[in-house]
Structure formats: C-alpha cells, structure tokens
Design a protein around this motif. Sequence first.
Motif, PDB file in Angstrom:
ATOM      1  N   GLY A  38       0.816  -1.210   0.000  1.00 18.20           N
ATOM      2  CA  GLY A  38       0.000   0.000   0.000  1.00 18.20           C
ATOM      3  C   GLY A  38       0.847   1.256   0.000  1.00 18.20           C
ATOM      4  N   LEU A  39       1.933   1.228   0.764  1.00 17.22           N
ATOM      5  CA  LEU A  39       2.846   2.371   0.819  1.00 17.22           C
ATOM      6  C   LEU A  39       3.499   2.618  -0.541  1.00 17.22           C
ATOM      7  CD1 LEU A  39       4.405   4.542   2.372  1.00 17.22           C
ATOM      8  CD2 LEU A  39       6.003   2.755   3.084  1.00 17.22           C
ATOM      9  N   ALA A  40       3.955   1.575  -1.194  1.00 19.42           N
ATOM     10  CA  ALA A  40       4.581   1.727  -2.517  1.00 19.42           C
ATOM     11  C   ALA A  40       3.574   2.285  -3.519  1.00 19.42           C
ATOM     12  CB  ALA A  40       5.136   0.401  -2.990  1.00 19.42           C
ATOM     13  N   LYS A  41       2.331   1.832  -3.443  1.00 17.98           N
ATOM     14  CA  LYS A  41       1.298   2.356  -4.346  1.00 17.98           C
ATOM     15  C   LYS A  41       1.055   3.841  -4.073  1.00 17.98           C
ATOM     16  CE  LYS A  41      -3.338   1.706  -6.153  1.00 17.98           C
ATOM     17  NZ  LYS A  41      -3.201   2.937  -6.837  1.00 17.98           N
ATOM     18  N   LEU A  42       0.989   4.211  -2.795  1.00 15.88           N
ATOM     19  CA  LEU A  42       0.802   5.615  -2.435  1.00 15.88           C
ATOM     20  C   LEU A  42       1.937   6.472  -2.991  1.00 15.88           C
ATOM     21  CD1 LEU A  42      -0.505   7.960  -0.789  1.00 15.88           C
ATOM     22  CD2 LEU A  42       0.937   7.208   1.114  1.00 15.88           C
ATOM     23  N   ILE A  43       3.157   6.005  -2.836  1.00 20.54           N
ATOM     24  CA  ILE A  43       4.310   6.758  -3.320  1.00 20.54           C
ATOM     25  C   ILE A  43       4.295   6.851  -4.839  1.00 20.54           C
ATOM     26  CG2 ILE A  43       6.834   6.657  -3.545  1.00 20.54           C
ATOM     27  CD1 ILE A  43       6.786   5.659  -0.597  1.00 20.54           C
ATOM     28  N   GLU A  44       4.011   5.732  -5.491  1.00 20.93           N
ATOM     29  CA  GLU A  44       3.944   5.748  -6.952  1.00 20.93           C
ATOM     30  C   GLU A  44       2.836   6.686  -7.431  1.00 20.93           C
ATOM     31  OE1 GLU A  44       2.468   2.307  -9.458  1.00 20.93           O
ATOM     32  OE2 GLU A  44       4.646   2.136  -9.680  1.00 20.93           O
ATOM     33  N   ASP A  45       1.680   6.650  -6.786  1.00 19.38           N
ATOM     34  CA  ASP A  45       0.572   7.539  -7.165  1.00 19.38           C
ATOM     35  C   ASP A  45       0.933   9.005  -6.936  1.00 19.38           C
ATOM     36  OD1 ASP A  45      -0.919   5.330  -7.886  1.00 19.38           O
ATOM     37  OD2 ASP A  45      -2.204   5.374  -6.084  1.00 19.38           O
ATOM     38  N   THR A  46       1.644   9.279  -5.844  1.00 17.37           N
ATOM     39  CA  THR A  46       2.065  10.650  -5.549  1.00 17.37           C
ATOM     40  C   THR A  46       3.020  11.157  -6.624  1.00 17.37           C
ATOM     41  OG1 THR A  46       1.816  10.275  -3.170  1.00 17.37           O
ATOM     42  CG2 THR A  46       3.225  12.114  -3.841  1.00 17.37           C
ATOM     43  N   ILE A  47       3.976  10.331  -6.992  1.00 16.54           N
ATOM     44  CA  ILE A  47       4.916  10.720  -8.049  1.00 16.54           C
ATOM     45  C   ILE A  47       4.172  10.884  -9.373  1.00 16.54           C
ATOM     46  CG2 ILE A  47       6.937   9.991  -9.396  1.00 16.54           C
ATOM     47  CD1 ILE A  47       7.955   8.629  -6.794  1.00 16.54           C
ATOM     48  N   TRP A  48       3.243   9.984  -9.665  1.00 15.67           N
ATOM     49  CA  TRP A  48       2.456  10.047 -10.899  1.00 15.67           C
ATOM     50  C   TRP A  48       1.681  11.354 -10.983  1.00 15.67           C
ATOM     51  CZ3 TRP A  48       2.550   7.514 -15.320  1.00 15.67           C
ATOM     52  CH2 TRP A  48       1.475   7.651 -16.200  1.00 15.67           C
ATOM     53  N   GLU A  49       1.089  11.777  -9.879  1.00  4.98           N
ATOM     54  CA  GLU A  49       0.310  13.026  -9.865  1.00  4.98           C
ATOM     55  C   GLU A  49       1.188  14.247 -10.047  1.00  4.98           C
ATOM     56  OE1 GLU A  49      -2.085  13.253  -6.332  1.00  4.98           O
ATOM     57  OE2 GLU A  49      -2.993  11.283  -6.733  1.00  4.98           O
ATOM     58  N   GLU A  50       2.368  14.241  -9.427  1.00 11.33           N
ATOM     59  CA  GLU A  50       3.252  15.406  -9.456  1.00 11.33           C
ATOM     60  C   GLU A  50       4.133  15.472 -10.703  1.00 11.33           C
ATOM     61  OE1 GLU A  50       3.465  17.925  -7.130  1.00 11.33           O
ATOM     62  OE2 GLU A  50       1.721  17.030  -6.142  1.00 11.33           O
ATOM     63  N   CYS A  51       4.612  14.315 -11.156  1.00 14.70           N
ATOM     64  CA  CYS A  51       5.570  14.302 -12.264  1.00 14.70           C
ATOM     65  C   CYS A  51       5.476  12.966 -13.012  1.00 14.70           C
ATOM     66  CB  CYS A  51       6.976  14.543 -11.718  1.00 14.70           C
ATOM     67  SG  CYS A  51       8.182  14.929 -12.997  1.00 14.70           S
ATOM     68  N   PRO A  52       4.407  12.765 -13.791  1.00 12.54           N
ATOM     69  CA  PRO A  52       4.167  11.458 -14.424  1.00 12.54           C
ATOM     70  C   PRO A  52       5.261  10.996 -15.375  1.00 12.54           C
ATOM     71  CG  PRO A  52       2.648  13.112 -15.275  1.00 12.54           C
ATOM     72  CD  PRO A  52       3.391  13.741 -14.128  1.00 12.54           C
ATOM     73  N   ARG A  53       6.031  11.900 -15.946  1.00 10.23           N
ATOM     74  CA  ARG A  53       7.071  11.483 -16.888  1.00 10.23           C
ATOM     75  C   ARG A  53       8.129  10.600 -16.230  1.00 10.23           C
ATOM     76  NH1 ARG A  53      11.763  13.484 -15.921  1.00 10.23           N
ATOM     77  NH2 ARG A  53      11.976  15.415 -14.781  1.00 10.23           N
ATOM     78  N   LEU A  54       8.241  10.657 -14.891  1.00  8.09           N
ATOM     79  CA  LEU A  54       9.239   9.853 -14.187  1.00  8.09           C
ATOM     80  C   LEU A  54       8.902   8.367 -14.187  1.00  8.09           C
ATOM     81  CD1 LEU A  54      10.006  12.053 -11.057  1.00  8.09           C
ATOM     82  CD2 LEU A  54      11.421  11.746 -13.090  1.00  8.09           C
TER      83      LEU A  54
END
Length: 121
Positions: free
Chosen positions: A91-107
């Motif tokens: 769940g934590l990894a998904k939260l982090i991935e979603d946070t990065i996706w929202e802020e900077c999806p190109r990463l």
Amino acid sequence: LKLCQESGIRVHFFCMFGFPGTTREDAMKTAEYILKYSDYIDSVDAFPYRLVKHSAVPGITPIIGSQNDWALEFEYEAPDASILSSKAVSGLAKLIEDTIWEECPRLLHPIYRMLSPWLSS
C-alpha cells in the motif's frame, strides 16, 4: 544529479520501500527527494520490498501455505507493530507511486508499473 544531467548521463532511481526496520516516514522522505529533484531525474521505479523464498529476515514471518508452494516471493506478517507487514508495504509503494504520478508522471515509465510476476496472488 546536476553533474549527470550536464554530462548527458541519464538518471534512473530504483527505490525499494518497506524493508523491515524502515518506516513510512523514511519512504515519504525518499518520495519528497525524488520530487524535489525531478528536473535532474529521468525515470523512477518505486517497488515494494518482497520477501524472497529461502530468505531469513529478522522481525518478519513469511505466510506460507499450500496455495503458494511454487511462489518465489511470500507475503509476510510482522509481530512487532513498528515493522510494516507486506500488505502495508504494498500500500505504501502504491501511495508513493501515485504521488509521483500526480506530481511528475514522466518519471514513471509504464514498464515500471508492472506487477511482480513472482508473487502467486
């Protein structure tokens, strides 16, 4: 990171979150770092820690049953509340991935968003 960018060296961050003993706060600090320096980073892989078959890691207990006899990775429990369970880590990894996706999806290149082929669930 700046020197890599200036030299034309691409930067990929492989981030494994949730190794027993690390905290949710540790993981969030890593995500904050990635976003803070995203101008210098080309791609990121945010992956939850997995307990691999035959590994002995203090503080966690693998969940092994007949339904996953052939699995190479196992979910695990943590009797100590300060250690995250495998479900909490996922769940934590998904939260982090979603946070990065929202802020900077190109990463997050699509290939890095695949599930592990070794977990039998």
